[in-house]
Design an enzyme around this catalytic site. Sequence first.
Site, PDB file in Angstrom:
ATOM      1  N   ARG A 126       0.744  -1.233  -0.151  1.00  0.00           N
ATOM      2  CA  ARG A 126      -0.185  -0.011  -0.001  1.00  0.00           C
ATOM      3  C   ARG A 126       0.925   1.357   0.100  1.00  0.00           C
ATOM      4  O   ARG A 126       1.942   1.184   0.585  1.00  0.00           O
ATOM      5  CB  ARG A 126      -0.890  -0.043   1.434  1.00  0.00           C
ATOM      6  CG  ARG A 126      -2.084   0.720   1.230  1.00  0.00           C
ATOM      7  CD  ARG A 126      -2.936   1.043  -0.031  1.00  0.00           C
ATOM      8  NE  ARG A 126      -4.279   0.430   0.324  1.00  0.00           N
ATOM      9  CZ  ARG A 126      -4.614  -0.901  -0.141  1.00  0.00           C
ATOM     10  NH1 ARG A 126      -4.063  -1.565  -1.136  1.00  0.00           N
ATOM     11  NH2 ARG A 126      -5.946  -1.414   0.002  1.00  0.00           N
ATOM     12  N   GLU A 142      -1.722   7.919  -4.951  1.00  0.00           N
ATOM     13  CA  GLU A 142      -1.961   7.432  -6.248  1.00  0.00           C
ATOM     14  C   GLU A 142      -3.367   8.137  -6.627  1.00  0.00           C
ATOM     15  O   GLU A 142      -4.003   8.428  -5.832  1.00  0.00           O
ATOM     16  CB  GLU A 142      -2.543   6.096  -5.995  1.00  0.00           C
ATOM     17  CG  GLU A 142      -1.584   5.156  -5.748  1.00  0.00           C
ATOM     18  CD  GLU A 142      -1.602   3.670  -5.487  1.00  0.00           C
ATOM     19  OE1 GLU A 142      -3.012   3.229  -5.779  1.00  0.00           O
ATOM     20  OE2 GLU A 142      -0.907   2.696  -4.832  1.00  0.00           O
ATOM     21  N   HIS A 164      -1.260  -0.119  -9.628  1.00  0.00           N
ATOM     22  CA  HIS A 164      -1.736  -0.896  -8.689  1.00  0.00           C
ATOM     23  C   HIS A 164      -2.796  -1.920  -9.283  1.00  0.00           C
ATOM     24  O   HIS A 164      -3.997  -1.887  -9.078  1.00  0.00           O
ATOM     25  CB  HIS A 164      -2.688   0.046  -7.846  1.00  0.00           C
ATOM     26  CG  HIS A 164      -3.149  -0.273  -6.704  1.00  0.00           C
ATOM     27  ND1 HIS A 164      -3.271   0.548  -5.482  1.00  0.00           N
ATOM     28  CD2 HIS A 164      -3.535  -1.500  -5.959  1.00  0.00           C
ATOM     29  CE1 HIS A 164      -3.649  -0.204  -4.381  1.00  0.00           C
ATOM     30  NE2 HIS A 164      -3.801  -1.471  -4.764  1.00  0.00           N
TER      31      HIS A 164
HETATM   32  C1  DGY Z   1      -6.676  -4.450  -1.881  1.00  0.00           C
HETATM   33  O1  DGY Z   1      -7.183  -5.278  -2.000  1.00  0.00           O
HETATM   34  O2  DGY Z   1      -6.299  -4.080  -0.681  1.00  0.00           O
HETATM   35  C2  DGY Z   1      -5.668  -4.242  -3.173  1.00  0.00           C
HETATM   36  O3  DGY Z   1      -4.824  -3.297  -3.065  1.00  0.00           O
HETATM   37  C3  DGY Z   1      -6.697  -3.866  -4.272  1.00  0.00           C
HETATM   38  O4  DGY Z   1      -6.725  -4.993  -5.051  1.00  0.00           O
END
Ligand code: DGY
Length: 320
Positions: free
Chosen positions: A234, A263, A281
């Site tokens: 993340r 992002e 992503h």
């Molecule tokens: C999540 O599921 O947290 C991803 O970053 C999105 O696919």
Amino acid sequence: MQITREVFDGVLDYLGQHFEVSSNQDDRPYTPTELAQALTDKQGALTVLTDRIDEALLAHCPQLKAVCNIAVGYNNFDLKAMSARGVVGTNTPGVLDAATADFTWALILASARRLTEAEAWLRAGEWQGWKLKQFLGMDVQGATLGIVGMGRIGQAVAKRARGFDMPVLYYNRTRLAPALERECNARHATLDVLLAQSDIVTLHTPYSADSHHLIGAAQLAQMKKTAILIHAARGGVVDDAALIAALNNGTIAAAGLDVFENEPKFNPEFLKLRNVVLAPHIASATTNTRRNMAMLAARNLVAALAGERPPNLLNPDALK
Ligand code: DGY
């Protein structure tokens, strides 16, 4: 109920069997004000990771009972504020582990073997012929893999390392049970040891105040100059400005990134670097996985609004 972004037809049909559904199949992201307006008279919502559910929004949505994220990450939820208002939150763990681990390996191999750099050069018409020293990369086979965050996705990444005969170190707040360590062929280490000894460091830790800039200038300086950093967790877990400096001045060799701070307006300095593989992503983006994620979120919503405990409940406090 409201679905905040485009979903698959099967998910729309399923939710339509249970609720009156407002959808956003045009897929234009709502601003915070539009999101509050869309949810103001709704009891439930299917959200994505860019929809911020906090006190400011909840204050406008008195009927809201459940918000079900189509994501395993849920740093877009203020769970404390949701619990205080009795709003249930859910996520989608499990269904995206394999796709995300596979993509992590795509980033590892592409970064180590300079695939995107070589492709851009070829597409630009630069290829004049074979050379012994052309686009020399790093061996993945036998390299030491360091996994930061050994949850389900970290474990799936570790299991895939067996085929590459790699020693695997992992850093996790809680140590895995010995049997699981053996299954993953992984050895527990401190973050300092992992950073110093790994040839490839891959991040799989959720974002929270605790993991904010877990990897910054000091941690990058602990890594080998030949090392590669992979990030499909993340935005915010890595200090992107510090990473750009480290890639520019040779503190580390390369990086493979699927996630960024801010992002989609990520730091444009990344685009000037040749030693970084960039993706928007998409680690969980296979048709089956994204379908399963949306369907799991929908099932959570159906359970929550039926007054049942949803399978992927994040804040049991909300039920008190
Ligand atoms: C999540 O599921 O947290 C991803 O970053 C999105 O696919």
